[in-house]
Design a protein around this motif. Structure first.
Motif, short mmCIF file in Angstrom:
data_model
loop_
_atom_site.label_atom_id
_atom_site.label_comp_id
_atom_site.label_asym_id
_atom_site.label_seq_id
_atom_site.Cartn_x
_atom_site.Cartn_y
_atom_site.Cartn_z
N PHE A 1 12.35 -54.35 12.22
CA PHE A 1 13.27 -54.53 13.34
C PHE A 1 14.67 -54.91 12.84
O PHE A 1 15.68 -54.32 13.27
N PHE A 2 14.74 -55.88 11.93
CA PHE A 2 16.04 -56.29 11.41
C PHE A 2 16.67 -55.20 10.55
O PHE A 2 17.89 -55.04 10.53
N LEU A 3 15.85 -54.42 9.86
CA LEU A 3 16.38 -53.31 9.06
C LEU A 3 16.98 -52.23 9.97
O LEU A 3 17.99 -51.63 9.63
N ILE A 4 16.36 -52.01 11.13
CA ILE A 4 16.90 -51.05 12.09
C ILE A 4 18.24 -51.54 12.63
O ILE A 4 19.18 -50.75 12.83
N ILE A 5 18.37 -52.84 12.86
CA ILE A 5 19.65 -53.38 13.32
C ILE A 5 20.75 -53.13 12.29
O ILE A 5 21.85 -52.69 12.62
N PHE A 6 20.44 -53.37 11.00
CA PHE A 6 21.43 -53.09 9.95
C PHE A 6 21.74 -51.60 9.87
O PHE A 6 22.88 -51.22 9.60
N ALA A 7 20.76 -50.74 10.10
CA ALA A 7 21.01 -49.30 10.07
C ALA A 7 21.93 -48.88 11.20
O ALA A 7 22.82 -48.05 11.00
N PHE A 8 21.75 -49.45 12.39
CA PHE A 8 22.63 -49.10 13.50
C PHE A 8 24.06 -49.60 13.26
O PHE A 8 25.02 -48.91 13.60
N ILE A 9 24.20 -50.76 12.67
CA ILE A 9 25.54 -51.25 12.31
C ILE A 9 26.16 -50.31 11.26
O ILE A 9 27.35 -50.01 11.31
N SER A 10 25.33 -49.83 10.35
CA SER A 10 25.80 -48.87 9.34
C SER A 10 26.26 -47.58 10.00
O SER A 10 27.27 -46.99 9.60
N PHE A 11 25.54 -47.12 11.03
CA PHE A 11 25.96 -45.92 11.75
C PHE A 11 27.31 -46.14 12.43
O PHE A 11 28.15 -45.25 12.44
N LEU A 12 27.51 -47.34 12.99
CA LEU A 12 28.79 -47.63 13.63
C LEU A 12 29.94 -47.65 12.63
O LEU A 12 31.03 -47.16 12.91
N ILE A 13 29.69 -48.21 11.45
CA ILE A 13 30.72 -48.24 10.41
C ILE A 13 31.01 -46.83 9.91
O ILE A 13 32.17 -46.46 9.71
N GLY A 14 29.98 -46.02 9.72
CA GLY A 14 30.17 -44.67 9.22
C GLY A 14 30.81 -43.74 10.24
O GLY A 14 31.52 -42.81 9.88
N LYS A 15 30.58 -43.99 11.52
CA LYS A 15 31.11 -43.13 12.57
C LYS A 15 32.58 -43.40 12.86
O LYS A 15 33.28 -42.54 13.37
N LYS A 16 33.05 -44.60 12.48
CA LYS A 16 34.43 -44.97 12.74
C LYS A 16 35.38 -43.97 12.04
O LYS A 16 35.25 -43.72 10.86
N VAL A 17 36.32 -43.47 12.79
CA VAL A 17 37.26 -42.48 12.26
C VAL A 17 38.36 -43.20 11.51
O VAL A 17 38.97 -44.13 12.02
N SER A 18 38.60 -42.78 10.27
CA SER A 18 39.66 -43.38 9.48
C SER A 18 40.90 -42.48 9.54
O SER A 18 40.81 -41.26 9.50
N VAL A 19 42.05 -43.10 9.63
CA VAL A 19 43.32 -42.38 9.71
C VAL A 19 43.95 -42.39 8.32
O VAL A 19 44.15 -43.44 7.72
N ILE A 20 44.27 -41.22 7.82
CA ILE A 20 44.91 -41.10 6.50
C ILE A 20 46.41 -41.07 6.72
O ILE A 20 46.95 -40.25 7.45
N ARG A 21 47.13 -42.00 6.08
CA ARG A 21 48.59 -42.08 6.24
C ARG A 21 49.29 -41.60 5.02
O ARG A 21 48.99 -41.75 3.94
#
Length: 89
Positions: A69-89
């Motif tokens: 259960f706790f590993l799934i929570i970390f995986a979902f946080i990882s998905f949120l971090i990976g999905k975040k769009v980064s802006v290249i300046r």
């Protein structure tokens, strides 16, 4: 106390997963590569839950369930971090 031990055991691989995802997103890697640590964590969590529920059972099986259960929570946080769009300046 029973929930605290699986949480503490999940912190080490969880932090590795989150750090790896953050590092891959900072490098500008493709989306699939950024999601790979989370996907591997989800697969590991389902495998741990299956082993704990079907093969071990009892209190130790419940500990495997809390760990997954706790590993799934970390995986979902990882998905949120990976999905975040980064802006290249």
């Amino acid at each position: 106390m029973m929930i605290l031990v699986p949480l503490l055991m999940t912190l080490i691989p969880g932090m590795i997963i989150l750090t790896l995802t953050w590092w891959l997103s900072k490098r500008g890697c493709p989306l699939l590569l950024k999601m790979l640590p989370g996907i591997i964590a989800i697969i590991a969590a389902f495998t741990l839950f299956y082993i704990g529920f079907v093969h071990i059972r009892g209190f130790e099986g419940a500990a495997y369930g809390f760990l997954s259960f706790f590993l799934i929570i970390f995986a979902f946080i990882s998905f949120l971090i990976g999905k975040k769009v980064s802006v290249i300046r």
